[in-house]
Design a protein around this motif. Sequence first.
Motif, PDB file in Angstrom:
ATOM      1  N   GLY A   1      54.867  38.322  40.709  1.00  0.00           N
ATOM      2  CA  GLY A   1      55.548  37.120  41.142  1.00  0.00           C
ATOM      3  C   GLY A   1      55.725  36.130  40.004  1.00  0.00           C
ATOM      4  N   HIS A   2      56.052  34.900  40.356  1.00  0.00           N
ATOM      5  CA  HIS A   2      56.429  33.904  39.358  1.00  0.00           C
ATOM      6  C   HIS A   2      55.313  32.938  38.995  1.00  0.00           C
ATOM      7  CE1 HIS A   2      60.595  35.218  39.732  1.00  0.00           C
ATOM      8  NE2 HIS A   2      60.417  35.202  41.040  1.00  0.00           N
ATOM      9  N   SER A   3      54.204  32.952  39.722  1.00  0.00           N
ATOM     10  CA  SER A   3      53.222  31.884  39.489  1.00  0.00           C
ATOM     11  C   SER A   3      51.789  32.352  39.717  1.00  0.00           C
ATOM     12  CB  SER A   3      53.538  30.685  40.398  1.00  0.00           C
ATOM     13  OG  SER A   3      53.734  31.101  41.748  1.00  0.00           O
ATOM     14  N   GLU A   4      51.470  33.570  39.287  1.00  0.00           N
ATOM     15  CA  GLU A   4      50.101  34.079  39.419  1.00  0.00           C
ATOM     16  C   GLU A   4      49.176  33.223  38.549  1.00  0.00           C
ATOM     17  OE1 GLU A   4      47.101  35.341  39.088  1.00  0.00           O
ATOM     18  OE2 GLU A   4      47.215  36.306  41.031  1.00  0.00           O
ATOM     19  N   PRO A   5      48.245  32.467  39.137  1.00  0.00           N
ATOM     20  CA  PRO A   5      47.464  31.508  38.337  1.00  0.00           C
ATOM     21  C   PRO A   5      46.603  32.155  37.271  1.00  0.00           C
ATOM     22  CG  PRO A   5      46.628  31.660  40.595  1.00  0.00           C
ATOM     23  CD  PRO A   5      47.930  32.381  40.576  1.00  0.00           C
ATOM     24  N   ARG A   6      46.085  33.359  37.514  1.00  0.00           N
ATOM     25  CA  ARG A   6      45.232  33.992  36.507  1.00  0.00           C
ATOM     26  C   ARG A   6      46.032  34.373  35.261  1.00  0.00           C
ATOM     27  NH1 ARG A   6      42.775  38.111  40.862  1.00  0.00           N
ATOM     28  NH2 ARG A   6      44.882  37.667  41.671  1.00  0.00           N
ATOM     29  N   ILE A   7      47.275  34.794  35.468  1.00  0.00           N
ATOM     30  CA  ILE A   7      48.130  35.101  34.319  1.00  0.00           C
ATOM     31  C   ILE A   7      48.538  33.817  33.606  1.00  0.00           C
ATOM     32  CG2 ILE A   7      50.376  36.030  33.645  1.00  0.00           C
ATOM     33  CD1 ILE A   7      49.983  38.172  35.821  1.00  0.00           C
ATOM     34  N   HIS A   8      48.894  32.797  34.363  1.00  0.00           N
ATOM     35  CA  HIS A   8      49.236  31.513  33.739  1.00  0.00           C
ATOM     36  C   HIS A   8      48.069  30.972  32.920  1.00  0.00           C
ATOM     37  CE1 HIS A   8      52.956  30.125  36.220  1.00  0.00           C
ATOM     38  NE2 HIS A   8      53.002  31.413  35.958  1.00  0.00           N
ATOM     39  N   ASP A   9      46.861  31.056  33.468  1.00  0.00           N
ATOM     40  CA  ASP A   9      45.691  30.548  32.742  1.00  0.00           C
ATOM     41  C   ASP A   9      45.478  31.308  31.435  1.00  0.00           C
ATOM     42  OD1 ASP A   9      45.235  28.724  34.743  1.00  0.00           O
ATOM     43  OD2 ASP A   9      43.603  29.840  35.687  1.00  0.00           O
ATOM     44  N   ALA A  10      45.647  32.635  31.471  1.00  0.00           N
ATOM     45  CA  ALA A  10      45.471  33.434  30.259  1.00  0.00           C
ATOM     46  C   ALA A  10      46.502  33.060  29.198  1.00  0.00           C
ATOM     47  CB  ALA A  10      45.569  34.923  30.595  1.00  0.00           C
ATOM     48  N   LEU A  11      47.735  32.834  29.622  1.00  0.00           N
ATOM     49  CA  LEU A  11      48.793  32.481  28.677  1.00  0.00           C
ATOM     50  C   LEU A  11      48.555  31.096  28.081  1.00  0.00           C
ATOM     51  CD1 LEU A  11      51.892  33.845  30.618  1.00  0.00           C
ATOM     52  CD2 LEU A  11      50.845  34.821  28.570  1.00  0.00           C
TER      53      LEU A  11
ATOM     54  N   GLY B   1      42.610  41.553  22.066  1.00  0.00           N
ATOM     55  CA  GLY B   1      43.429  41.792  23.249  1.00  0.00           C
ATOM     56  C   GLY B   1      44.135  43.128  23.216  1.00  0.00           C
ATOM     57  N   GLU B   2      44.489  43.568  22.026  1.00  0.00           N
ATOM     58  CA  GLU B   2      45.183  44.842  21.832  1.00  0.00           C
ATOM     59  C   GLU B   2      44.289  46.013  22.239  1.00  0.00           C
ATOM     60  OE1 GLU B   2      47.550  46.893  18.043  1.00  0.00           O
ATOM     61  OE2 GLU B   2      46.267  45.131  17.768  1.00  0.00           O
ATOM     62  N   GLU B   3      43.071  46.001  21.762  1.00  0.00           N
ATOM     63  CA  GLU B   3      42.126  47.085  22.090  1.00  0.00           C
ATOM     64  C   GLU B   3      41.768  47.069  23.572  1.00  0.00           C
ATOM     65  OE1 GLU B   3      38.162  48.867  22.809  1.00  0.00           O
ATOM     66  OE2 GLU B   3      38.691  46.744  22.912  1.00  0.00           O
ATOM     67  N   LYS B   4      41.619  45.894  24.147  1.00  0.00           N
ATOM     68  CA  LYS B   4      41.266  45.791  25.560  1.00  0.00           C
ATOM     69  C   LYS B   4      42.350  46.395  26.444  1.00  0.00           C
ATOM     70  CE  LYS B   4      40.378  42.444  29.268  1.00  0.00           C
ATOM     71  NZ  LYS B   4      40.220  40.996  29.610  1.00  0.00           N
ATOM     72  N   LEU B   5      43.601  46.023  26.199  1.00  0.00           N
ATOM     73  CA  LEU B   5      44.695  46.537  27.020  1.00  0.00           C
ATOM     74  C   LEU B   5      44.871  48.039  26.816  1.00  0.00           C
ATOM     75  CD1 LEU B   5      46.948  46.077  29.021  1.00  0.00           C
ATOM     76  CD2 LEU B   5      48.424  45.336  27.126  1.00  0.00           C
ATOM     77  N   ALA B   6      44.727  48.507  25.580  1.00  0.00           N
ATOM     78  CA  ALA B   6      44.835  49.943  25.312  1.00  0.00           C
ATOM     79  C   ALA B   6      43.768  50.722  26.073  1.00  0.00           C
ATOM     80  CB  ALA B   6      44.713  50.202  23.811  1.00  0.00           C
ATOM     81  N   ARG B   7      42.560  50.204  26.104  1.00  0.00           N
ATOM     82  CA  ARG B   7      41.474  50.883  26.808  1.00  0.00           C
ATOM     83  C   ARG B   7      41.745  50.932  28.316  1.00  0.00           C
ATOM     84  NH1 ARG B   7      36.842  52.604  24.972  1.00  0.00           N
ATOM     85  NH2 ARG B   7      37.170  51.503  22.991  1.00  0.00           N
ATOM     86  N   LEU B   8      42.293  49.857  28.860  1.00  0.00           N
ATOM     87  CA  LEU B   8      42.638  49.841  30.282  1.00  0.00           C
ATOM     88  C   LEU B   8      43.691  50.901  30.604  1.00  0.00           C
ATOM     89  CD1 LEU B   8      42.806  45.981  30.862  1.00  0.00           C
ATOM     90  CD2 LEU B   8      41.190  47.562  31.956  1.00  0.00           C
TER      91      LEU B   8
ATOM     92  N   MET C   1      49.462  40.760  25.160  1.00  0.00           N
ATOM     93  CA  MET C   1      48.144  41.387  25.199  1.00  0.00           C
ATOM     94  C   MET C   1      47.205  40.648  26.159  1.00  0.00           C
ATOM     95  SD  MET C   1      48.577  43.979  23.187  1.00  0.00           S
ATOM     96  CE  MET C   1      50.287  43.949  23.783  1.00  0.00           C
ATOM     97  N   ALA C   2      47.231  39.325  26.103  1.00  0.00           N
ATOM     98  CA  ALA C   2      46.344  38.552  26.973  1.00  0.00           C
ATOM     99  C   ALA C   2      46.745  38.686  28.435  1.00  0.00           C
ATOM    100  CB  ALA C   2      46.360  37.082  26.556  1.00  0.00           C
ATOM    101  N   ALA C   3      48.042  38.565  28.719  1.00  0.00           N
ATOM    102  CA  ALA C   3      48.495  38.676  30.104  1.00  0.00           C
ATOM    103  C   ALA C   3      48.262  40.082  30.635  1.00  0.00           C
ATOM    104  CB  ALA C   3      49.973  38.309  30.191  1.00  0.00           C
ATOM    105  N   GLY C   4      48.484  41.095  29.792  1.00  0.00           N
ATOM    106  CA  GLY C   4      48.270  42.473  30.221  1.00  0.00           C
ATOM    107  C   GLY C   4      46.826  42.770  30.536  1.00  0.00           C
ATOM    108  N   GLY C   5      45.915  42.233  29.746  1.00  0.00           N
ATOM    109  CA  GLY C   5      44.495  42.454  30.011  1.00  0.00           C
ATOM    110  C   GLY C   5      44.084  41.917  31.368  1.00  0.00           C
TER     111      GLY C   5
END
Length: 443
Positions: free
Chosen positions: A90-100, A116-123, A314-318
């Motif tokens: 959606g357009h306003s997920e607070p957890r993603i907004h906070d990370a950004l 952030g790169e390694e974290k998202l790759a591992r996921l 990377m941050a939003a993806g994690g």
Amino acid sequence: MSAAPELRRNSLDLPEAVEAARAQYAARRPRSAALHAGALEVLAGGNTRTVIAYEPFPAAMVRGEDCRLWDLDDHAYLDLCGEYTAGLFGHSEPRIHDALHAVLRRGINFASVGPGEEKLARLICGRFPSIERVRFTNSGTEANLMALTAARAFTGRAKIMAFRGGYHGGVLTFPITGASLATLPLPFVMADYNDNDSAAAVARANAADLAVILVEPMQGSGGCIPARPDFLATLRALADETGAVLIFDEVMTSRHSAGGVQARLGITPDMTTLGKYIAGGMSFGAFGGRADIMALFGGKLPHAGTFNNNVLSMAAGGVAMGEIFTAEVAEALYQRGEALRARLNAVGAAAGVPLSFTGIGSMLTAQFRIPAPDRPYVPTPGEEQLRELFFFDMLEAGIYLARRGMVALSLPVADADLDRFVAAVADFAENRAELLRADGVTG
């Protein structure tokens, strides 16, 4: 809101009905019309993304919240386009907004690796059965280009087997009607989707120089046409037989379970391409696969890209993949979409009109023929006009979906929103019944 009375007149033939719908749409959106007129002066075609352009001009969206959109002319919509699957959160997920926001406070462009790169790759490696190693890009188009490059370098072969009706990015598109001028001039050999015999014949005829079999587990741009499990199993066997690399383009379909369609069906490709929603709505693509193939990027193959590992994606993806889109959430979304498609198909059947919906889980597309197609096809002129009429009628009902009739559910969409959509489709089936029976395809 419901369609205006003048658009319900059964005395209108299909071209007249479409023209009336266009005129009503244009009359209610003068600001979007003015913006488009100005854009034509500086943007080729008046936009910079063909899929969101339509006649007489596209509605300009200026604000979004959860699964709602507002346009420049102050109309509100239920957003069922879902940014063509990229808008999963959606357009306003607070957890993603906070990370950004947290990332922005620390800085943007570091020209370096980061945690952030390694974290998202591992996921990602932990979720998708085929991905032992992964690399990031800025889009699904780039991901597919790099996967093809890797497969050709690994096999020492040139040819790429793709499927009519497929879409793998802006420069890798294969319309059912023939070649696209935008597609890169690579040595493609074409087969028919969901046709085991066609795939086998093409693969075996080109076996000596076949590097890649590239396929979508469901053709997205091609109309949400799912691949039959036996078809994908045949491709797996053909890749083993010929020594080609099997690539699943799961840029769209990866949302259908925690590990994509490959995990749901238990059919594992050699490589997988990803994109769209995984970075929480930021620009993103990824390609990965067997460790021996991906080892090429340790030395032989370069892979550049200034924003491949940008800190925002990377941050939003994690957060998106590590906290929000869990296996349980993915399964619940899949089941909601399956139930929605069944309800919509029941609407068409009850009305006795050629209106069906194809898809998997939370992705579906309206088809103006029965039975529902199981492979890509060339629509009739009547079907194309019905598709346009459906789009404008849904806009008039306050529902925004893709011009081609595609729906991609986002997580904020509620049961009441789905009820509203089903009711709008039922109104369309009733109010346009004569046009559907006259211009749709039956049999």
